[in-house]
Design a protein around this motif. Structure first.
Motif, PDB file in Angstrom:
ATOM      1  N   ILE A  18       0.876  -1.135   0.121  1.00  7.84           N
ATOM      2  CA  ILE A  18       0.027   0.016  -0.012  1.00  7.84           C
ATOM      3  C   ILE A  18       0.925   1.409   0.062  1.00  7.84           C
ATOM      4  CG2 ILE A  18      -1.662   1.221   1.346  1.00  7.84           C
ATOM      5  CD1 ILE A  18      -2.806  -1.317   2.426  1.00  7.84           C
ATOM      6  N   ALA A  19       2.086   1.165   1.001  1.00  9.97           N
ATOM      7  CA  ALA A  19       2.950   2.176   0.809  1.00  9.97           C
ATOM      8  C   ALA A  19       3.388   2.574  -0.425  1.00  9.97           C
ATOM      9  CB  ALA A  19       3.822   1.980   1.869  1.00  9.97           C
ATOM     10  N   GLY A  20       3.907   1.381  -1.117  1.00  6.30           N
ATOM     11  CA  GLY A  20       4.510   1.814  -2.252  1.00  6.30           C
ATOM     12  C   GLY A  20       3.501   2.322  -3.409  1.00  6.30           C
ATOM     13  N   ALA A  21       2.566   1.827  -3.551  1.00  8.93           N
ATOM     14  CA  ALA A  21       1.427   2.408  -4.309  1.00  8.93           C
ATOM     15  C   ALA A  21       0.859   3.853  -4.049  1.00  8.93           C
ATOM     16  CB  ALA A  21       0.033   1.393  -4.056  1.00  8.93           C
ATOM     17  N   CYS A  22       0.905   4.154  -2.938  1.00  9.55           N
ATOM     18  CA  CYS A  22       0.706   5.708  -2.702  1.00  9.55           C
ATOM     19  C   CYS A  22       1.899   6.492  -3.147  1.00  9.55           C
ATOM     20  CB  CYS A  22       0.577   5.888  -1.016  1.00  9.55           C
ATOM     21  SG  CYS A  22      -1.065   5.293  -0.448  1.00  9.55           S
ATOM     22  N   TRP A  23       2.983   6.132  -2.696  1.00 14.26           N
ATOM     23  CA  TRP A  23       4.275   6.740  -2.958  1.00 14.26           C
ATOM     24  C   TRP A  23       4.431   6.827  -4.737  1.00 14.26           C
ATOM     25  CZ3 TRP A  23       7.289   4.207   1.562  1.00 14.26           C
ATOM     26  CH2 TRP A  23       6.981   4.983   2.571  1.00 14.26           C
ATOM     27  N   LEU A 246      -0.822   7.877   5.141  1.00 15.31           N
ATOM     28  CA  LEU A 246      -0.962   6.627   4.897  1.00 15.31           C
ATOM     29  C   LEU A 246      -0.037   5.539   4.493  1.00 15.31           C
ATOM     30  CD1 LEU A 246      -3.363   4.489   4.660  1.00 15.31           C
ATOM     31  CD2 LEU A 246      -3.782   5.619   2.114  1.00 15.31           C
ATOM     32  N   PRO A 247       0.781   6.134   3.760  1.00 14.47           N
ATOM     33  CA  PRO A 247       2.028   5.333   3.148  1.00 14.47           C
ATOM     34  C   PRO A 247       3.003   4.997   4.372  1.00 14.47           C
ATOM     35  CG  PRO A 247       2.263   7.230   1.974  1.00 14.47           C
ATOM     36  CD  PRO A 247       0.897   7.337   2.605  1.00 14.47           C
ATOM     37  N   SER A 248       3.347   6.095   5.296  1.00 20.22           N
ATOM     38  CA  SER A 248       4.307   5.847   6.276  1.00 20.22           C
ATOM     39  C   SER A 248       3.703   5.071   7.491  1.00 20.22           C
ATOM     40  CB  SER A 248       4.441   7.413   6.898  1.00 20.22           C
ATOM     41  OG  SER A 248       5.189   8.174   5.836  1.00 20.22           O
ATOM     42  N   ILE A 249       2.634   5.041   7.673  1.00 17.09           N
ATOM     43  CA  ILE A 249       1.698   4.264   8.755  1.00 17.09           C
ATOM     44  C   ILE A 249       1.960   3.002   8.300  1.00 17.09           C
ATOM     45  CG2 ILE A 249      -0.187   3.801  10.112  1.00 17.09           C
ATOM     46  CD1 ILE A 249      -0.591   6.967  10.049  1.00 17.09           C
ATOM     47  N   THR A 250       1.288   2.665   6.971  1.00 20.28           N
ATOM     48  CA  THR A 250       1.449   1.247   6.549  1.00 20.28           C
ATOM     49  C   THR A 250       2.671   0.646   6.405  1.00 20.28           C
ATOM     50  OG1 THR A 250       1.116   2.101   4.252  1.00 20.28           O
ATOM     51  CG2 THR A 250      -1.149   1.403   5.337  1.00 20.28           C
ATOM     52  N   TYR A 251       3.545   1.333   5.996  1.00 26.55           N
ATOM     53  CA  TYR A 251       5.040   0.949   5.866  1.00 26.55           C
ATOM     54  C   TYR A 251       5.410   0.744   7.293  1.00 26.55           C
ATOM     55  CZ  TYR A 251       9.618   0.891   3.492  1.00 26.55           C
ATOM     56  OH  TYR A 251      10.800   0.538   3.180  1.00 26.55           O
ATOM     57  N   MET A 252       5.430   1.400   8.310  1.00 25.12           N
ATOM     58  CA  MET A 252       5.766   1.165   9.539  1.00 25.12           C
ATOM     59  C   MET A 252       5.168  -0.148  10.203  1.00 25.12           C
ATOM     60  SD  MET A 252       6.843   4.690  11.162  1.00 25.12           S
ATOM     61  CE  MET A 252       8.104   5.668  10.346  1.00 25.12           C
ATOM     62  N   LEU A 253       3.866  -0.416   9.821  1.00 25.52           N
ATOM     63  CA  LEU A 253       3.188  -1.450  10.511  1.00 25.52           C
ATOM     64  C   LEU A 253       3.710  -2.832   9.857  1.00 25.52           C
ATOM     65  CD1 LEU A 253      -0.744  -0.187  10.245  1.00 25.52           C
ATOM     66  CD2 LEU A 253       0.637  -1.099  12.260  1.00 25.52           C
ATOM     67  N   GLY A 254       4.243  -2.669   8.395  1.00 25.29           N
ATOM     68  CA  GLY A 254       4.745  -3.787   8.002  1.00 25.29           C
ATOM     69  C   GLY A 254       6.053  -4.064   8.702  1.00 25.29           C
ATOM     70  N   MET A 255       6.752  -3.047   8.756  1.00 26.53           N
ATOM     71  CA  MET A 255       8.112  -3.291   9.590  1.00 26.53           C
ATOM     72  C   MET A 255       7.956  -3.930  10.769  1.00 26.53           C
ATOM     73  SD  MET A 255      10.833  -0.379   8.612  1.00 26.53           S
ATOM     74  CE  MET A 255       9.662   1.206   8.967  1.00 26.53           C
ATOM     75  N   LYS A 256       6.887  -3.461  11.559  1.00 23.13           N
ATOM     76  CA  LYS A 256       6.614  -4.154  13.240  1.00 23.13           C
ATOM     77  C   LYS A 256       6.576  -5.740  12.927  1.00 23.13           C
ATOM     78  CE  LYS A 256       3.864  -3.027  17.064  1.00 23.13           C
ATOM     79  NZ  LYS A 256       2.735  -2.157  17.717  1.00 23.13           N
ATOM     80  N   TYR A 257       5.845  -6.184  11.955  1.00 25.35           N
ATOM     81  CA  TYR A 257       5.856  -7.674  12.110  1.00 25.35           C
ATOM     82  C   TYR A 257       6.591  -8.562  11.164  1.00 25.35           C
ATOM     83  CZ  TYR A 257       1.617  -6.113  14.572  1.00 25.35           C
ATOM     84  OH  TYR A 257       0.818  -5.779  15.518  1.00 25.35           O
ATOM     85  N   ILE A 258       7.075  -7.767  10.010  1.00 24.98           N
ATOM     86  CA  ILE A 258       7.934  -8.573   8.952  1.00 24.98           C
ATOM     87  C   ILE A 258       9.475  -7.941   9.043  1.00 24.98           C
ATOM     88  CG2 ILE A 258       6.209  -9.509   7.788  1.00 24.98           C
ATOM     89  CD1 ILE A 258       6.234  -7.391   5.647  1.00 24.98           C
ATOM     90  N   ASP A 259      10.409  -8.799   8.393  1.00 26.35           N
ATOM     91  CA  ASP A 259      11.873  -8.492   8.046  1.00 26.35           C
ATOM     92  C   ASP A 259      11.786  -6.839   7.463  1.00 26.35           C
ATOM     93  OD1 ASP A 259      12.183 -10.693   9.222  1.00 26.35           O
ATOM     94  OD2 ASP A 259      13.172 -11.534   7.827  1.00 26.35           O
ATOM     95  N   ALA A 260      12.723  -6.185   7.850  1.00 25.60           N
ATOM     96  CA  ALA A 260      12.946  -4.841   7.064  1.00 25.60           C
ATOM     97  C   ALA A 260      13.107  -5.249   5.714  1.00 25.60           C
ATOM     98  CB  ALA A 260      14.139  -4.064   7.901  1.00 25.60           C
TER      99      ALA A 260
END
Length: 308
Positions: A18-23, A246-260
Motif C-alpha cells: 500500500i505504501a509503495g502504491a501511494c508513493w 497513509l503510506p508511512s503508517i502502513t509501511y511502519m506497520l509492515g516493519m513491525k511484523y516482518i523483516d525490514a
C-alpha cells in the motif's frame, strides 16, 4: 497463537505494498504543486506540516498517551528525520538535476540492497535465497519501468549525481532501519510518524518559499475541482494523507511484523508499478512494451516474496 501470528504477518505484507502504491502515485500532487510554482523543499514542508496536523488531531481524539516520548529518545527520532526526510530529499533533488530521471529511479531502487545487508547485521535478519531473487526481480522491473533500457534512451550521469544517487538510496535504506529501531523501543507507528513530521517541518522552515506558498494558498490548484483557499487547503490535506500519512503508517506497520529487508523489496516492487498506472490513467502516458514487462516483473517479485 501461532495461527494468529501468521494471520497478522500476512496482513502486514499489505503494508509496504500500500505504501509503495501511494508513493508511486504521489507524482500527481507533485506535478500539480510544481506547476503552481512550489519548489521541492516547499512541497515537502507542506506535506510534513499537514501530516503533523492530521496525526495530532487524530491522536488527541483517540490516544493521547501516544503523544508522549522519552527525552532520551528524541535524538533517535531526530536521526530518523534528518536522514530519512531532510538528507534524502536534498540528495534526491541534486540527483534528479545531475542524472537522468530514469537513472535516478534505478539508483533509488538499490535501497533494498542496503536494507538487506544492514538488517542482517543489526537485526540478525536472514538473507534468504528468495529475498535475493525477489530483490533482483524488483530491481530489474524498476530498471525496465524507468525507461533506461528502452532503445535510444539517453542516460545522463555525472560524478556528483552518482554520488548523490548512492546517498539517496543509502538514506532511504537507513530510514527504514532507524524507524524500525525506534519502534523496538515501544513506540507505535503513529507516534513515530508524528514526531518525524513535526521535526522535519521545523527543519524545513528556512528552506520553504513562503511567497510561492502564499500565492498558492490564495489561488488554489489549477487542476483541482475546488479553487481558492479552500481548494488549496483540501488539496494539501489530500496530498499529505496519500503521499505521507497513509503510506508511512502502513509501511511502519509492515516493519513491525516482518523483516525490514522484505518490507523494502515489497515497496520497491509496488512503487514504480503504481507510478506507471497513475501516469497511464491520469496523464495518458502509454507505457512501452519494456515498461509494461517491467511492471509484470515487479508484480511477480511481490507475489513470490509474499508467499515466504
Amino acid at each position: 497463537m501461532d495461527s494468529k501470528s501468521n494471520s497478522i504477518k500476512r496482513l502486514a505484507i499489505l503494508g509496504p505494498i500500500i505504501a509503495g502504491a501511494c508513493w508511486g502515485g504521489c507524482g500527481y500532487f507533485i506535478r500539480g504543486l510544481t506547476d503552481a510554482g512550489l519548489d521541492n523543499p516547499t512541497i515537502v514542508f507542506t506535506r510534513e506540516i499537514f501530516g503533523t496536523g492530521l496525526l495530532l488531531v487524530y491522536m488527541l481524539l483517540t490516544d493521547r498517551s501516544g503523544l508522549r516520548i522519552k527525552v532520551r529518545d528524541v535524538p533517535s527520532m531526530l536521526a530518523v528525520t534528518i536522514v530519512g526526510s531532510v538528507f534524502f530529499n536534498f540528495s534526491y533533488n541534486i540527483a534528479v538535476v545531475e542524472l537522468s530521471l530514469s537513472l535516478t529511479s534505478v539508483m533509488l531502487a538499490t535501497a533494498p540492497v542496503f536494507v538487506l545487508l544492514i538488517s542482517a547485521v543489526i537485526f540478525k535478519e536472514k538473507i534468504t535465497a528468495r529475498k535475493i531473487i525477489c530483490m533482483f526481480l524488483a530491481f530489474g522491473g524498476c530498471a525496465m519501468l524507468s525507461g533506461i533500457l528502452d532503445p535510444g534512451a539517453e542516460v545522463h550521469a555525472g560524478k556528483l549525481g552518482l554520488l548523490m544517487g548512492i546517498c539517496m538510496a543509502l538514506c532511504n535504506g537507513v530510514y527504514i532501519l532507524t524507524s524500525k529501531n525506534v519502534m523496538t523501543k515501544g513506540y507505535g507507528p503513529l507516534t513515530v510518524c508524528l514526531y518525524i513530521y513535526a521535526f522535519a517541518a521545523v527543519i524545513l522552515v528556512p528552506f520553504t518559499d513562503w511567497n510561492a506558498l502564499s500565492e498558492f494558498m490564495a489561488v488554489g490548484p489549477s487542476d483541482f475541482i475546488i479553487k481558492g483557499p479552500v481548494g488549496a487547503f483540501i488539496y494539501l490535506l489530500l496530498q499529505s494523507f496519500f503521499s505521507s500519512v497513509l503510506p508511512s503508517i502502513t509501511y511502519m506497520l509492515g516493519m513491525k511484523y516482518i523483516d525490514a529487508g522484505k518490507v523494502a523489496i515489497l515497496e520497491a516492487g509496488a512503487e514504480p508499478s503504481s507510478a506507471l498506472i497513475v501516469g497511464l490513467v491520469i496523464y495518458g502516458e502509454l507505457p512501452t512494451p519494456v515498461g509494461f514487462a517491467g511492471m509484470i516483473l515487479a508484480i511477480i517479485s511481490i507475489m513470490v516474496l509474499a508467499r515466504e
